[in-house]
Design an enzyme around this catalytic site. Structure first.
Site, PDB file in Angstrom:
ATOM      1  N   HIS A  95      25.661  -5.633  -3.293  1.00 22.23           N
ATOM      2  CA  HIS A  95      26.835  -4.983  -2.731  1.00 22.23           C
ATOM      3  C   HIS A  95      27.624  -6.111  -2.061  1.00 22.23           C
ATOM      4  CE1 HIS A  95      24.899  -0.681  -2.434  1.00 22.23           C
ATOM      5  NE2 HIS A  95      24.731  -1.247  -3.623  1.00 22.23           N
ATOM      6  N   TYR A 120      33.547 -22.237 -14.897  1.00 16.43           N
ATOM      7  CA  TYR A 120      32.150 -21.860 -14.635  1.00 16.43           C
ATOM      8  C   TYR A 120      31.945 -20.358 -14.668  1.00 16.43           C
ATOM      9  CZ  TYR A 120      30.280 -26.413 -14.134  1.00 16.43           C
ATOM     10  OH  TYR A 120      29.846 -27.666 -14.439  1.00 16.43           O
TER      11      TYR A 120
HETATM   12 ZN    ZN Z   1      23.823  -0.491  -5.374  1.00 19.07          ZN
END
Ligand code: ZN
Length: 213
Positions: A95, A120
């Site tokens: 998250h 990248y």
């Molecule tokens: Zn999650």
């Protein structure tokens, strides 16, 4: 890598992500393929800052939990990557603040979530698919990943967080860091007239480094 080194590596890299604020509280989950075709998985309700190597959920090759604590509720997401990508040796989900913020922008491209800013990100992630919002724990998240038929190693769950598969734990963690860092760059540059990589430059990176695109 032997079992105890593998467990240590998972917990060490998870703690490194947590310590740098890439996921918070008890969010984030991580899994890795074991040599016998099973899985090691972070348990449900645990913090990336305090994973215990001895208590990781251990599955055998048939998908039966054989030791450790119950796994993350987001197992269907992880299983969807392993089942559709034979090269997946690890899956990590965070998250992470900037990628979640970018997922809320009205002009986010569902088929190519990250703007082309650095080579990248293209090399490590390929094209990132933005998936819609799902209720927490909804198995439809896994169904949506399966719908990609193994063609993407990285997806972004809108309002929630990224999920990235890699050949091993280190590769998956490196790639998801690249995703978050690119989202951060995109937000820094938002509203400026910064140049992104041109389509020709993107194509050159994809061709040179044999990127799935
Ligand atoms: Zn999650």
């Amino acid at each position: 890598m032997n079992d105890s080194a593998h467990r240590e590596q998972i917990c060490l890299l998870a703690k490194s992500l947590f310590d740098r604020g890439l996921t918070h509280g008890s969010t984030g989950n991580i899994s890795a393929r074991t040599g016998d075709g099973g899985l090691l998985v972070s348990p449900t309700g645990t913090s990336f800052g305090r994973l215990d190597p001895a208590r990781l959920s251990r599955f055998d090759a048939n998908g039966t939990l054989i030791s450790g604590d119950p796994p993350t509720k987001e197992m269907p997401l992880h299983a969807a990557f392993y089942d559709t990508r034979s090269t997946a040796g690890a899956v990590v989900h965070l998250h992470s603040c900037h990628s979640v913020a970018l997922s809320m922008m009205p002009d986010a491209d569902p088929d190519d979530f990250l703007p082309s800013l650095t080579p990248y990100a293209i090399m490590k992630l390929g094209r990132v698919k933005l998936l819609p919002f799902f209720l927490p724990g909804d198995p439809a998240m896994g169904t949506a990943v399966r719908g990609l038929a193994g063609k993407r190693s990285a997806v972004m769950l809108a309002h929630h967080g990224p999920v990235v598969a890699g050949k091993d734990v280190e590769a998956a963690c490196t790639a998801i860091e690249e995703l978050e860092e690119t989202a951060r760059l995109a937000l820094i540059l938002r509203g400026t007239n910064a140049r992104t990589l041109s389509p020709d430059q993107v194509r050159a990176v994809v061709d040179r480094f044999d990127v799935e695109w």
